[in-house]
Enzyme design. Sequence first.
Site, PDB file in Angstrom:
ATOM      1  CB  SER A   1       5.569  41.644  -6.993  1.00  0.00           C
ATOM      2  OG  SER A   1       5.184  40.295  -6.975  1.00  0.00           O
TER       3      SER A   1
ATOM      4  CG  ASP B   1      -2.386  41.085  -6.231  1.00  0.00           C
ATOM      5  OD1 ASP B   1      -2.202  40.072  -6.932  1.00  0.00           O
ATOM      6  OD2 ASP B   1      -1.462  41.819  -5.853  1.00  0.00           O
TER       7      ASP B   1
ATOM      8  CG  HIS C   1       0.561  41.291  -8.795  1.00  0.00           C
ATOM      9  ND1 HIS C   1       0.646  41.278  -7.412  1.00  0.00           N
ATOM     10  CD2 HIS C   1       1.808  40.957  -9.245  1.00  0.00           C
ATOM     11  CE1 HIS C   1       1.880  40.964  -7.046  1.00  0.00           C
ATOM     12  NE2 HIS C   1       2.607  40.776  -8.134  1.00  0.00           N
TER      13      HIS C   1
END
Length: 270
Positions: A98, A213, A241
């Site tokens: 991320s 996601d 995610h």
Amino acid sequence: MGYYVKVEPGIKLYVEDINPKGRKTLVFLHGWPLSHKQFEYQFNVLPAMGYRCIGIDWRGFGKSDKPISGYHYDRLADDIRTVIGVLQLDHFTLIGHSTGGAIAIRYMSRYNGYGVSSLVLVDAAAPIGFTAETANRLLTQALNDRPKMMQEVTDTFFFQYITSSFSKWFIQLGLQAAGWSTVAIIQTLRDEKLYSDLDKIQAPTLIIHGVHDKVIPFAQAQELKQKIRHSQLVPFQYSGHGAFWEERDKFNQLLRQFNGSIHEGFNQKR
């Protein structure tokens, strides 16, 4: 073992260094607003297979110091470069999840990938992070009810079912961060872009992204694949995610295979 590395006068980052004598080094950069502990289900397995696993808490998060400033990609990449230098790391795999993926990308462009033999981007917040709408909503929550914000982040993070116990643990990881660093990174994700960094990445790159996601759309992983040379994209069909946990067995196996292919002179597509 865990220790601290000074990155600026009065500012130290926490480093978890598991199996320091491992034959291959993997450096993990966590996502917002978590810590190295998000990779527990990698650290449980990979060191026993001979890997040295290093988890770095960025400034403001986890066990690291929490200064009031320095939450832009350049400074965060500089911090990582300092840790790499102090630990004298070379020929390692850099793994960023991320926002950690965004920091990894900036590190690669800013330092010409110093020491990195291969790069793994996991649900990376790149080439853009949050839209203004998402960022402004999160900012309002973070400034008024951060625990509720963390609950909502957790609720949208995973595609697969998580228990209430897991949810509570995950929320606590996020709440270990300082409020001001949590807010500052939201602003960075809204305001900074990484388009110009992508063509500077020379290392073989594995892109892992959950097709479900809801935080960073899968389309962004496809864009990274187009713009990063020597890259391959592996969709995770049953992940949101959190591919590092949702399909952890596949994730860990892929890291091992990717590292093995690097040793064999990886250049072809998987």
